[in-house]
Design an enzyme around this catalytic site. Structure first.
Site, PDB file in Angstrom:
ATOM      1  N   PHE A  33     -14.227  37.691  27.192  1.00  0.00           N
ATOM      2  CA  PHE A  33     -13.692  38.171  25.928  1.00  0.00           C
ATOM      3  C   PHE A  33     -14.833  38.448  24.951  1.00  0.00           C
ATOM      4  O   PHE A  33     -15.723  37.622  24.771  1.00  0.00           O
ATOM      5  CB  PHE A  33     -12.749  37.113  25.355  1.00  0.00           C
ATOM      6  N   ASN A  66     -10.108  29.166  20.345  1.00  0.00           N
ATOM      7  CA  ASN A  66      -9.509  30.495  20.246  1.00  0.00           C
ATOM      8  C   ASN A  66      -8.859  30.770  21.602  1.00  0.00           C
ATOM      9  O   ASN A  66      -9.420  31.452  22.450  1.00  0.00           O
ATOM     10  CB  ASN A  66     -10.559  31.556  19.924  1.00  0.00           C
ATOM     11  N   PRO A  67      -7.665  30.236  21.824  1.00  0.00           N
ATOM     12  CA  PRO A  67      -7.030  30.330  23.140  1.00  0.00           C
ATOM     13  C   PRO A  67      -6.308  31.669  23.299  1.00  0.00           C
ATOM     14  O   PRO A  67      -6.138  32.423  22.330  1.00  0.00           O
ATOM     15  CB  PRO A  67      -6.018  29.187  23.098  1.00  0.00           C
TER      16      PRO A  67
END
Length: 284
Positions: free
Chosen positions: A88, A187-188
């Site tokens: 990400f 920050n899942p």
């Protein structure tokens, strides 16, 4: 005006036509990367040194491939991180979450605060905390093997020996730290199944495992963060968890007083949108 600056102007128009949000900046970043100079020195590149690979990079960006995949770097707070396919790309809104955590840690009367970053991805949050909070001991948790590889590279470059990487799942990690952690941050993945991100850079290039949460509302991973934080934190310790702007209220209510949470707050990013929830574990 040099030949390179002329080409940057043409590239800017192409990127703008393709809907790239920051066409001039991206064209300059690609030019700087290809020619090996800072953006502020692009005017010093001689006409004879122009590299046609610039236009290859522009074509990739025009197709909405993330700029960070083209240059191999993402900037997060004071860090330059290696990123690419399978991890990400950290976003500016997450910098606000990390900044809140850094401020809390600096306020603590703890000589060497213990921090856990659940689902670290590239390592952006963990490494920012390690860099900006003196003597912090940071544990970065990442189960995905590809993302783990990117985090490992970044930790080797920036870790300063105080960032430890763990190939564990955030639901059952770091049992040895139960009740000893000063701050948990995450920050899942939280996008609900079936929702489609608007930006093609996210939709087509970020790994789905980092984007899409489990459960009908996409918040099962956030629920897991709440449970894990409750297990890991010492009394009085803090948690911060990021969410989508429309998920503020549901995430807020996950941190209930019945489970020991106090001072639960819904916080905004720089655009004024709900972005993360913070809470403190009660001491009673």
């Amino acid at each position: 005006m040099t030949f390179l600056l002329d080409e940057i102007a043409l590239a800017t128009a192409r990127l703008a036509e393709a809907g790239v949000p920051s066409p001039r900046t991206d064209a300059e970043e690609i030019a700087a990367f290809v020619h090996g100079v800072p953006r502020g020195k692009l005017h010093t590149v001689k006409d004879a040194d122009f590299d046609a690979l610039f236009w290859e990079g522009i074509a990739r960006r025009e197709a909405r491939e993330p700029l960070q995949h083209i240059t191999g770097r993402a900037y997060f707070r004071y860090l330059s991180l290696e990123v690419g396919p399978g991890v990400f790309v950290p976003r500016p809104e997450t910098e606000v979450v990390a900044g809140w955590a850094i401020d809390r840690l600096r306020e603590m009367d703890v000589a060497s605060p213990v921090v856990v970053d659940l689902g670290t991805g590239s390592g952006a949050i963990a490494l920012s905390i390690a860099q900006e909070v003196a003597l912090a001991q940071v544990h970065a948790v990442e189960i995905d093997p590809v993302a783990y590889g990117w985090a490992r590279r970044n930790i080797l470059e920036h870790g300063q020996g105080r960032t430890m990487l763990h190939p564990e799942d955030l639901t059952d990690c770091l049992r040895e730290l139960n009740g000893k952690v000063d701050l948990v941050i995450s920050n899942p993945p939280y996008i609900p199944p079936g929702a489609i991100p608007r930006d093609p850079e996210v939709r087509d290039y970020d790994p789905s495992r980092a984007l899409y949460g489990s459960g009908e509302d996409g918040l099962d991973e956030v629920r897991a963060v709440e449970r894990t934080a409750r297990r890991l934190l010492r009394p009085g310790g803090f948690v911060a968890v990021e969410h989508a702007d429309q998920q503020g209220n549901p995430v807020y209510w996950l941190f209930s007083e019945d489970n020991g949470w106090r001072d639960v707050r819904l916080r905004q990013d720089l655009t004024g949108r709900d972005r993360f929830v913070t809470a403190r574990l009660g001491q009673d």
